[in-house]
Design a protein around this motif. Structure first.
Motif, PDB file in Angstrom:
ATOM      1  N   VAL A  37       0.836  -1.208   0.000  1.00 53.66           N
ATOM      2  CA  VAL A  37       0.000   0.000   0.000  1.00 53.66           C
ATOM      3  C   VAL A  37       0.870   1.257   0.000  1.00 53.66           C
ATOM      4  O   VAL A  37       0.662   2.176  -0.788  1.00 53.66           O
ATOM      5  CB  VAL A  37      -0.952  -0.012   1.218  1.00 53.66           C
ATOM      6  N   LEU A  38       1.868   1.275   0.852  1.00 53.21           N
ATOM      7  CA  LEU A  38       2.755   2.444   0.901  1.00 53.21           C
ATOM      8  C   LEU A  38       3.534   2.583  -0.399  1.00 53.21           C
ATOM      9  O   LEU A  38       3.746   3.682  -0.895  1.00 53.21           O
ATOM     10  CB  LEU A  38       3.736   2.331   2.060  1.00 53.21           C
ATOM     11  N   VAL A  66      -0.524   4.717  -1.225  1.00 59.93           N
ATOM     12  CA  VAL A  66      -1.898   4.605  -0.749  1.00 59.93           C
ATOM     13  C   VAL A  66      -2.879   4.738  -1.907  1.00 59.93           C
ATOM     14  O   VAL A  66      -3.597   5.726  -2.036  1.00 59.93           O
ATOM     15  CB  VAL A  66      -2.217   5.620   0.377  1.00 59.93           C
ATOM     16  N   PHE A  67      -2.892   3.741  -2.750  1.00 60.25           N
ATOM     17  CA  PHE A  67      -3.777   3.689  -3.921  1.00 60.25           C
ATOM     18  C   PHE A  67      -3.577   4.889  -4.837  1.00 60.25           C
ATOM     19  O   PHE A  67      -4.523   5.385  -5.438  1.00 60.25           O
ATOM     20  CB  PHE A  67      -5.249   3.605  -3.493  1.00 60.25           C
TER      21      PHE A  67
END
Lengths: 370, 418, 468
Positions: C308-309, C313-314
């Motif tokens: 994710v990071l 974050v997307f």
């Protein structure tokens, strides 16, 4: 109307930062881990669905069994002992005397230093030629001195108590103020005897050279299932030492919350210290104990740092825990990551934690019945 | 599918190549290796050699040192597409990356290169970074095992120094004799295949047999195990842990053992911790059964990221990083042992200096007897765990040799089924 | 006096007996409590104290472990000052400067019947084998020195007829460049025993006692006492940016700690307040999920969180022009905005407050936000204090997650990760000095924080985790 909408959304607005964390860094991550546990994934090629294969492999893996055993042993023993120790320390520190704040700070010290630093120091203490064995050797070679000390202690105490009894004063055999006097006196006499060479260390005994870390020996011997390996036992001591002070603070807060009137009432009823503790203090601390035990179980089941830092100083089989098992599968030495296996073990660890905490809750609830 | 993929790659490559030559824009090549003492060495190397050489081509180099577990970093970075263009590959885990298809094969580059030729490098090193006939890494330096001994202690005990004619038997007698000294043990016996393995190879052991399995009951392995653990029965050998040391070099530095089996890394340790220790180095003793010695090769190579955007530039950097000048500099500063064959006769090795002589022994170790790379196929480091465990248990008296072997073979078979 | 005593024995009323008992108890309080407190203190800080002492030693791994440390002997401080003064005219931070003349004395002892041999004195060209220091030295004292003739200045016979001799010599700087250190080796034949010198050697027993060696005679008092600490700062700087690494790590740790303490305080108060005081749909579900998340080990979530990071974050971070949150403060801060346990603590605290204030405020027409920020937060000072310290401690000691997120460049590290790089750098040579020194420095802020805010902390805790 506007106000009402604002009020209605308020809880969600207030919660939103936390919900973001909860959903992204926990919920999503948890579901993904669950998904990965049914796949084969090396971080390069996309995950391949393999069904329950990882879980089957897990059950058959000898090392996984060891990790499970070690984790359970560690969680149960450390949680129990550190809770007891925390309470003991809190009772000791719950005094209104000069300098007590200084001692509180001192006692909390093991908890503030990072696990890496503490583990390094402990590794050094538990070497075959380390301080622990050095102290044990001194104890063993100095048994005469110790015997003399306790003999004197007994004598002084008896002398003081009998003297008092002769004067027909009420006194118990363990009168603490005399005990203190006796300790000081016998220490001084023993010191004198040792310095003048009348009592000496025993010479010629072999030194204690127990290998604490680099061994698979277990205690008690021959109990393959319940025996605790020496290195794991050492880590247990270390962990108890570092976490008990944290929980001690919780207990201390609890003890200070107990209204004075309760103690006074107990004293009026003529209850002894021990009875007071058992019937007055203990029930008051029930909530804290629940919290301490739950937090203890959760953190001990996740034990990782110490195993990682001790590394090749101890045989992996003797110290491996579930959390470390997850790690070495996710980042195995010299082969590609096995995210699937790691995730399956992680899911297992998560479930195990839930089950144990639930069991503990049920036990406590049943205990509250009486 | 694969073919078309390769085609696309090639096309991109050409585009990149054209682009870089036509525009001559400044390209930054990121290279990554260990932190610690490697960092100042590489940065100095870049400053002195690589940057000046590539300045006119518009290539700049940035070194990104990694402090911890490099393998984990590079696996993560490759999967995340944030990996550097060139990176360290340790012989220990290089194959896992190569087989996962993350490393660029270098043959086509080498074919066109004027500076870098396969035959310039020590063959056993290059082999360790090859897969299915293709070269994936250019070795930058290496290490083997040598026998380091404390001259003072041997003099004091009146025992001849260990030398290259020693077999296990004559060597053991020397160890026995020198351990008569007060407070001195013979050989430091690390309970690790990374030391004992060299002896097993000497006696003819092979990591994997024809059927792909490992047989620890091979007579060579058993003999080596018996000899190695047998030393621990008297004062002729001791586990460093029993002296409160975590490795052989530590016990050697404090003069508690008369000899240890280590690589050139021990020299740096001694410089700091025992700068006046009067030591010598020689080859490991020969196995009596085969009359040969064995050794393990520890090696680090530069590998190229398959997804790199500047492959041509990266290769130019690679050429410079392993150039004869740079390797000469590394050798003369006593920083590491370079991987070029031509350096065998370098005057540095002929100096009358114990460090240079020790380095020479380690350098020659790569081509003496049965030499195997320090890597264990698909099982990686876990292949060694059962053996290390058995070594420890036997030497601390928890298991007999026979029991230890059986236990190790059982765990190894289980491990290899995974 | 005797008379009174007799009296008390005779007239022993209930009241007097109780008084005697209470008196004894005061005794007990003072004596026994302090005794027990002291004994347990040894257990509590003994290991830490030993780590601290060892961080000053030349060899932290020495055996048998000793409590005496050369670096803490005043005689050595004076000697270090004088030598450094002779080396460059400065006493506290020294070097080996042109024109320096350094006097030195050393004493040996030989058994009866043997004749002492004049020792050989050499300034060696000592290259540090590991770590960054290997390439940092420009000029070696070994190239610019001259040693005067070694002269016997004192000889005495001891009771057992062994002879003790003191020698003296001077070391002269012959060149015109400044050398930052002056190492020294003195060699004698086997059996000639070292007794003492102007300043204690760093290694008194090399080659079975034949060689005594000193790292740096002209170090100056401070680098002499805090040799390992001095190395921590002087040997670690980024060669690309020239920044001092260790100070960068300390700064990074502080920045991340402060940022996360602030976000945790704010967001945990908000969430804790909502969970404790407001009624809304999904409250129980969220609370249960929170409890659940506290039970799940980090090992379960770290792989996904890393990814994710990595993707910002997307991709949200692209809004701020950043592609990835790896290797950045923001990554660590975003992934630690607010922790479940912080929310839990604040929830417990807010639940313990009386509702009368809230009701009064609502009747006055205050909004939920006003109630939280105007009424409840000011009351929450003790809880916020405890949360501050707990969070600070947690983030400061955090190890696993920064290790995953921060890989390069080195001056982005936090202290814990920096210490790990120390272990790589010095640990290979088992050079524990700087590792221990670094550990001590990294523990200091927490010790100070705790000692200063200790009372606040203990009181704060009683409002938080407990009253549930």
């Amino acid at each position: 109307m506007r106000r009402s909408i604002k009020e209605k959304t308020a809880p969600y607005v207030l919660l939103s930062p936390y919900l973001f964390m909860l959903f992204v860094f926990f919920g999503y991550a948890f579901l993904r881990c669950f998904y990965f546990s049914f796949t084969e994934y090396d971080l390069f090629a996309p995950p391949q669905w393999v069904g329950f294969k990882n879980y089957l492999n897990l059950i058959q893996d000898f090392q996984f069994g060891l990790a499970l055993k070690n984790s359970l042993q560690f969680a149960v023993i450390v949680t129990t002992l550190q809770t007891v120790l925390a309470l003991l320390l809190a009772v000791i520190l719950n005094q209104k005397i000069k300098g007590i704040r200084f001692f509180r700070a001192l006692y909390y010290m093991p908890s503030i230093t990072s696990s890496a630093v503490v583990t390094l120091i402990f590794m050094w203490l538990f070497q075959k030629k380390g301080l622990v064995n050095y102290l044990l050797t001194s104890l063993k070679n100095g048994y005469r001195i110790i015997a003399v000390f306790f003999g004197l202690l007994l004598m002084f105490q008896a002398f003081l108590v009998i003297g008092e009894k002769l004067k027909k004063r009420p006194v118990s055999c363990f009168e603490p103020s005399y005990l203190f006097l006796a300790v000081v006196l016998s220490f001084m006499v023993t010191f004198f005897l040792v310095k003048t060479g009348i009592v000496t260390m025993v010479e010629g005994l072999p030194p204690v050279e127990t290998v604490w870390l680099n061994t698979k020996k277990i205690w008690p011997r021959n109990h393959r299932l319940f025996g605790i390996s020496y290195p794991l036992g050492s880590i247990m001591l270390l962990n108890i030492w570092t976490t008990a002070p944290t929980f001690m603070l919780l207990y201390l807060a609890g003890l200070q919350d107990i209204p004075k009137e309760l103690y006074e009432a107990a004293a009026v009823d003529g209850a002894t210290k021990i009875k007071t503790f058992w019937y007055v203090v203990r029930p008051q601390l029930r909530n804290i104990t629940f919290l301490v035990v739950t937090m203890g179980l959760i953190s001990t089941l996740q034990m990782f740092d110490q195993v990682a830092i001790i590394g090749d100083q101890a045989p992996l089989d003797a110290v491996i825990t579930l959390a470390y098992y997850v790690y070495i599968n996710a980042f195995p030495s010299s082969v590609s990551p096995k995210i699937g296996m790691a995730s399956a073990a992680a899911v297992f660890l998560g479930l195990l934690t839930l089950i144990i905490v639930l069991i503990q809750r049920i036990v406590v609830n049943a205990g509250e019945g009486d | 599918m694969k073919k078309s993929f390769a085609g696309v790659c090639l096309f991109l490559l050409l585009v990149v190549a054209l682009f870089s030559t036509v525009s001559a824009a400044r390209v930054q090549v990121r290279i990554s290796g260990w932190g610690g003492s490697d960092q100042p060495i590489i940065e100095e190397m870049l400053r002195l050699y690589v940057t000046p050489a590539l300045e006119k081509e518009g290539i700049t180099v940035l070194y990104e040192p990694i402090a911890d577990d490099f393998q984990r970093y590079i696996v993560n970075a490759l999967s995340a597409n944030t990996a550097p263009d060139l990176f360290y590959m340790d012989i220990f885990w290089a194959q896992s990356l190569i087989q996962a298809g993350q490393v660029e094969p270098l043959d086509s580059y080498i074919a066109k290169s004027k500076l870098l030729k396969k035959e310039d490098f020590i063959p056993s090193l290059l082999d360790a970074f090859s897969h299915q006939g293709k070269v994936y890494g250019i070795p930058k330096d290496f290490n083997t095992l040598a026998l380091f001994y404390n001259k003072d202690l041997f003099d004091l005990a009146g025992v001849a120094y260990p030398d290259e004619h020693d077999t296990w038997d004559t060597f053991a007698r020397k160890m026995e004799a020198v351990s008569k000294l007060d407070g001195v043990y013979g050989l430091a016996l690390q309970p690790e295949f990374a030391r004992m393995g060299a002896l097993a190879y000497a006696a003819g052991f092979k990591t994997f047999e024809q059927n792909g399995k490992s047989n620890l009951f091979h007579p060579g392995f058993k003999a080596a195990l018996e000899w190695y653990t047998g030393l621990a029965k008297s004062r002729a050998g001791i586990m460093p842990a029993d002296l409160g040391q975590s490795w052989g070099g530590g016990a050697f530095g404090t003069e508690e053992v008369a000899a240890c089996i280590e690589g050139a890394w021990v020299i740096g340790h001694l410089k700091d911790q025992a700068p006046n220790l009067n030591y010598g180095a020689t080859f490991l003793p020969k196995a009596p059964s085969t009359g040969k010695r064995g050794n393990l090769i520890f090696c680090v190579a530069w590998g190229m990221n398959k997804e790199s955007k500047h492959k041509q530039a990266a290769f130019k950097v690679l050429e410079q990083l392993t150039s004869p000048e740079v390797q000469q500099w590394i050798l003369e500063r006593g920083l590491a042992l370079p991987s070029r064959v031509a350096l065998t006769d370098n005057p540095y090795f002929k100096q009358n200096d114990r460090e240079a002589q020790a380095n020479y022994i380690v350098f020659r170790g790569a081509s003496e007897g049965n030499v195997e790379p320090f890597s264990f196929g698909e099982n990686g480091g876990r292949w060694m765990d059962p053996i290390n465990e058995a070594l420890r248990a036997i030497m601390s008296g928890e298991l007999s040799v026979e029991e230890g072997l059986r236990e190790a073979q059982f765990r190894l078979d289980q491990e290899m089924q995974r | 006096m005797t008379k009174r005593k007799v009296d008390t024995v005779k007239l022993l009323s209930e009241e007097e007996m109780l008084e005697i008992k209470l008196k004894r108890h005061r005794w007990y309080k003072v004596g026994m409590v302090y005794l027990v407190l002291l004994l347990v203190s040894i257990l509590a800080i003994g290991p830490f104290f030993f780590g601290l002492l060892s961080s000053l030693k030349d060899n932290p791994l020495e055996w048998p472990p000793k409590l005496t440390v050369n670096q803490l002997k005043p005689a050595n401080w004076v000697a270090a000052f004088r030598l450094s003064k002779a080396g460059c005219g400065k006493g506290f931070f020294g070097e080996f400067a042109p024109g320096a003349v350094i006097p030195f004395q050393v004493t040996y002892q030989v058994p009866a019947g043997k004749e002492p041999v004049i020792p050989q004195v050499v300034v060696p060209k000592r290259v540090p084998g590991t770590a960054g220091a290997a390439l940092l030295i420009e000029h070696y004292a070994a190239d610019y020195f001259r040693v005067s003739a070694v002269q016997e200045v004192k000889r005495e016979s001891l009771a057992d007829h062994s002879i003790r001799v003191t020698y003296e010599f001077t070391i002269h700087h012959t060149g015109d460049v400044v050398c930052d250190r002056l190492p020294l080796d003195i060699t004698v034949p086997l059996g000639q025993q070292f007794v003492g010198a102007t300043i204690d050697p760093n290694r008194p027993n090399e080659r079975l006692g034949r060689v005594q060696s000193w790292n740096n005679l002209t170090a100056g008092v401070i680098p002499y006492i805090f040799y390992n600490y001095h190395r921590v700062f002087s040997e670690n700087y980024s060669r690309t940016t020239g920044k001092n690494l260790f100070t960068s790590w300390i700064r990074n740790s502080f920045i991340i700690c402060i940022a996360r303490v602030l976000t945790n305080l704010l967001f945990a108060s908000m969430a804790g307040f909502a969970l404790a005081r407001l009624k809304f749909r999904g409250k129980n579900t969220i609370f249960l999920l929170m409890l659940f998340s506290m039970m799940i080990p980090a090992q379960v979530t770290f792989i996904s969180n890393y990814l994710v990071l990595r993707d910002g974050v997307f991709g949200l971070s692209r809004i701020f022009g950043v592609n990835t949150l790896l290797n950045s403060y923001s990554g660590l801060i975003v992934s630690g905005l607010v922790s479940a346990s912080s929310v839990f603590i604040m929830k417990q605290f807010f639940e313990g407050l009386s509702s009368s204030l809230e009701e009064a405020a609502r009747i006055d027409g205050a909004s939920t936000y006003q109630i939280l920020f105007r009424i409840f937060l000011p009351l929450a000072k003790p809880a916020l204090g405890a949360l501050t310290i707990l969070t600070f401690q947690g983030v400061w000691n955090e190890f696993f997650w920064p290790l995953v997120v921060l890989t390069s460049p080195q001056d982005r590290f936090t202290l814990t990760i920096g210490l790990l790089s120390f272990r790589r750098m010095y640990g290979v040579a088992f050079d524990w000095g700087p590792i221990l020194a670094g550990s001590v420095i990294s523990a200091l802020p927490l010790v100070v924080l705790f000692v200063v805010f200790q009372r606040y902390f203990v009181e704060g805790i009683s409002f938080t985790g407990v009253k549930g």
